[in-house]
Scaffold this active site. Structure first.
Site: not given
Length: 625
Positions: A31-32, A213-214, A243, A591
Site C-alpha cells: 500500500k505505501t 497513508d495509514e 489493522q 507479521r
C-alpha cells in the site's frame, strides 16, 4: 518509478484521479509503495507541482522514507516535497506562521511530556489535589483535546475532582509560557481555520492534491482538518481497517469504513494480494477478521504455498516459553534461519518474562522491540532494590535508589547531610541510622527514614514474594505508580509487571535466590542488546514489521482479548472492544511471512487460564495441532 512494476490493481489505484479515492489494502499488499508511486505519477506524468502536494504519513520515519523514495522516482531534491509530513508536523508548520491570530507570540514552542508533567504538578498543588491524580489529569486533557470538543468531552467524561479547573489552569500555564502541547497542535490548527476563513482558503488553494497513508489510524479532528483543506475532491487515502489497533489513542476505523458513504462519487480500489505471507497464513488471518462486523470487506490471498498455522497448547507458562525457545533453537540450528528473522509477539508486556528466561536457558540472544527487558523496567528495579537492601545492607546504590521512592521528604539537601555524617567505610544505611539517632534531619524526615530502615530489616526474613507484596502495600508503592504513570494504560501495564514479579518470586525459596536469577537474566539481556537476536515485542510495537517465523504467545482470555476490552454492561462497547482485540490478533498473525505458531498455556501465574476465543475462530483446515 515505472508503473509496469506494479500489479494491475496497484496501477489502477495510481492512475485514477477523477474523484476521491480509497485504497483498501491487505497486509503485505504494497500500500505505501502504491501511494508513493501515485505521488510520483502526479509529478512526473500529470505535471503537478510537488510543493503543492500534501502527503500525510503517521510517523516521521515513514515521512523520511517516502521523501527518499520520491527523490529517486522524480530526480528532485527532498526540499521539493515540503508537505510530505506527519499530521502534527504539517499542522505545526501552519500554526507557527499564524499563531499571533490566536494570541500567541512568535516563535511558538512545543512543550514535551516532562514539561507538561511539571505544569500539571503545579496545577494539582495550586488546587490542593493529591499528586495521585497526575496521570489521570494528563490522560484526561489529551483525550479532551483529541475529541475536538474539549468542553463537551469534560462534561461527559472523567471522574477527577475539579476537572474543568485542572483543564483551564493547565492551559493557562501553557499560554503563559507561549507554548502548546502536542495535542494542541491539531486542535488549534482546526480552530485557526474555523475562525479565519481567509487562512483556510489560503491553504485550501495551496494544495492541488492530498494523500494520506495509514488512514485507518486517523481520528475525528484530523478528518475535520482534511475536510477544510480539501478542494475539488482531489484526495486519495490508503490503509487497512483490519489493522486499526490504536483506538486507545483516539483512532477510529469508522472514518475509513465510511469513506464511500461520505464521498458519494468515491472510488474504491482493493489491494488483496499479499506478497509477504504464505497462502495458509493469509487465509487463516482473513478467516479470523471475517468475524468483525465493522469492516470494509476484501478477500486477501497469496500465491505462495507453505505450512499450515501451528497451534500449541501447553500446561504452564513456563512449559509454553520453553517449548517456544527450543523450537526457535531448532530453526536457528537446523534450518539456519537467522535469529533476527524470528519473533515472539505478545499482547501485554508482563508476559515477556518467561520467554526471556527460556531463551536464556537455551543460550539464545534476544532483543526487545519497543520495550525494555523485564528487569530493566522502572517499577521492577525499584522493588528489587528494596529486596537487595534487605539482604545486602552495604549496597549503597540500591539504598540511594529507594531512599526517597516513594517520596518521603528525603531530597538532595537531606542526602547531603547524611553523606556528610558518614564515617570511614560506613554504609549508607548505617549513615542513615546515625542521622536518625542524632536527629540530623527535620523531624518528619527522621521519622520516615527510621520507618524505612526498620522495614528493610524486617523484610529480610520474608519469602521473596511476601517481601514484594509488603513493599507494594506498606510503602504505598501502588499509589506511587499512579503518580509517575503517563496514563491509565501505563498504570495497568506497570501493575501487571508487579503482579508477574510477585508470581516469579513465589517460585524461589529465598530473596537471594530470586535476586540471583533476576541478575542473570539482566546480564544476559545487556549482552544480547549488543547483538542481534530473536525479537521479543508487544504486538502494537511490531506493527509494520515482518519476520520469517512468528510465535504469537499467551493467547488466553483476558490477555488477548485483554480483560480491558470487556464491558459487559454496554453491549455496543463490548463488541467494539472485542473487534479491536481481533484486529490486534490479525496484525500479529500477518507479521509472519513463512511460519506462524499460536501458543497458549492452561495455567498462568499459577491460576487456570482459558485459551483465547480467537483460536476457535480460525477454521481447522488452515491449522496443524
Amino acid at each position: 518509478m515505472a508503473l509496469e512494476h506494479l500489479s494491475p490493481p496497484q496501477q489502477a489505484a495510481v492512475c485514477y484521479v477523477a474523484s476521491p479515492t480509497i485504497v483498501t489494502a491487505g497486509a503485505g499488499s504494497g500500500k505505501t509503495r502504491t501511494l508513493t508511486h501515485k505521488i510520483a505519477h502526479l509529478v512526473n506524468d500529470l505535471g503537478y507541482h510537488p510543493e503543492r502536494i500534501l502527503a500525510i504519513t503517521f510517523t516521521n520515519k515513514a515521512a523520511a522514507e517516502m521523501k527518499s523514495r520520491l527523490q529517486r522516482a522524480t530526480q528532485r531534491p527532498a526540499g521539493d516535497f515540503p508537505w510530505v509530513r506527519t499530521f502534527h508536523s504539517a499542522c505545526f508548520r501552519i500554526l507557527k506562521v499564524h499563531c499571533e491570530l490566536l494570541g500567541y507570540q512568535k516563535p511558538l514552542l512545543i512543550h514535551d511530556d516532562s514539561q507538561q508533567k511539571s505544569h500539571l504538578k503545579k496545577v494539582l498543588a495550586d488546587l490542593n489535589l493529591d499528586k495521585k491524580f497526575l496521570y489521570g489529569a494528563g490522560s484526561m486533557i489529551s483525550h479532551a483535546k483529541n475529541s475536538g470538543d474539549p468542553q463537551k468531552f469534560l462534561n461527559i467524561h472523567g471522574k477527577l475532582p475539579r476537572k474543568l479547573e485542572i483543564y483551564r489552569k493547565y492551559n493557562e500555564l501553557l499560554e503563559q509560557n507561549n507554548s502548546v502541547d502536542f495535542d494542541d497542535i491539531l486542535l488549534l490548527t482546526r480552530d485557526l481555520m474555523q475562525k479565519f476563513p481567509d487562512i483556510r482558503k489560503q491553504y485550501q488553494e495551496s494544495f492541488d492534491y492530498i494523500l494520506i497513508d495509514e488512514f485507518q489510524d486517523s481520528n475525528d479532528i484530523q478528518n475535520q482538518i482534511i475536510d477544510m483543506l480539501l478542494r475539488d475532491g482531489n484526495l486519495t487515502v490508503v490503509g487497512d481497517d483490519y489493522q486499526s489497533i490504536y483506538k486507545f489513542r483516539g483512532a477510529d476505523p469508522f472514518h475509513f469504513i465510511n469513506f464511500p458513504q461520505k464521498y458519494n462519487n468515491a472510488r474504491v480500489f482493493k489491494l488483496e494480494e499479499n506478497y509477504r505471507s504464505t497462502a495458509e497464513i493469509v487465509a487463516a488471518s482473513d478467516a479470523l477478521i471475517a468475524h468483525n462486523a465493522q469492516r470494509m470487506e476484501k478477500t486477501c490471498f497469496s500465491r505462495r504455498q507453505g505450512d499450515p498455522v501451528h497451534i500449541k497448547i501447553l500446561p504452564t507458562e513456563e512449559a509454553e516459553a520453553l517449548w517456544v525457545a527450543r523450537t526457535c533453537w531448532e530453526y536457528a540450528s537446523y534450518k539456519k534461519i537467522p535469529l533476527e528473522e524470528i519473533a515472539i509477539l505478545y499482547r501485554t508486556k508482563f508476559t515477556s518474562l518467561p520467554f526471556e528466561r527460556a531463551l536464556r536457558s537455551q543460550r539464545l540472544p534476544y532483543t526487545m522491540v519497543g520495550a525494555q527487558g523485564f528487569f530493566q523496567r522502572r517499577e521492577v528495579q525499584d522493588l528489587n532494590a528494596y529486596l537487595i537492601c534487605a539482604v545486602n545492607p552495604r549496597d549503597d546504590v540500591s539504598f540511594e535508589r529507594i531512599i526517597n521512592v516513594p517520596k518521603r521528604g528525603i531530597g538532595p539537601g537531606a542526602l547531603k547531610k547524611i553523606f556528610a555524617a558518614r564515617e570511614r567505610d560506613m554504609s549508607l544505611q548505617d549513615a542513615c541510622r546515625k542521622a536518625v539517632r542524632e536527629n540530623l534531619l527535620p523531624k518528619k524526615a527522621v521519622a520516615e527514614l527510621g520507618r524505612l530502615l526498620s522495614f528493610v530489616e524486617a523484610i529480610a526474613r520474608e519469602r521473596p514474594d511476601t517481601a514484594l507484596r509488603k513493599v507494594v502495600m506498606e510503602m504505598d508503592y501502588g499509589e506511587y505508580i499512579q503518580s509517575i504513570a503517563e496514563n491509565e494504560e501505563d498504570v495497568v501495564s506497570r501493575m501487571e509487571n508487579i503482579k508477574q514479579m510477585i508470581y516469579d518470586a513465589s517460585q524461589k525459596g529465598s530473596i537471594a535466590d530470586y535476586l540471583e536469577d533476576a541478575a542473570l537474566i539482566r546480564d544476559d539481556q545487556d549482552a544480547a542488546d549488543k547483538k542481534h537476536g530473536i525479537r521479543l515485542s508487544t504486538i502494537h510495537a511490531a506493527k509494520g514489521l515482518e519476520f520469517k517465523v512468528v510465535f504469537v504467545v499467551a493467547l488466553e482470555e483476558n490477555i488477548l482479548p485483554h480483560g480491558r476490552s470487556f464491558d459487559l454492561k454496554d453491549e455496543a462497547k463490548h463488541d467494539e472492544g472485542i473487534e479491536e482485540e481481533r484486529r490486534l490478533m490479525y496484525v500479529a498473525m500477518t507479521r509472519a511471512s513463512d511460519l506462524l505458531y499460536l501458543t497458549a498455556a492452561l495455567t498462568r501465574r499459577g491460576e487456570p487460564a482459558v485459551e483465547s476465543r480467537f483460536l476457535d475462530e480460525i477454521p481447522e483446515e488452515y491449522l496443524a495441532r
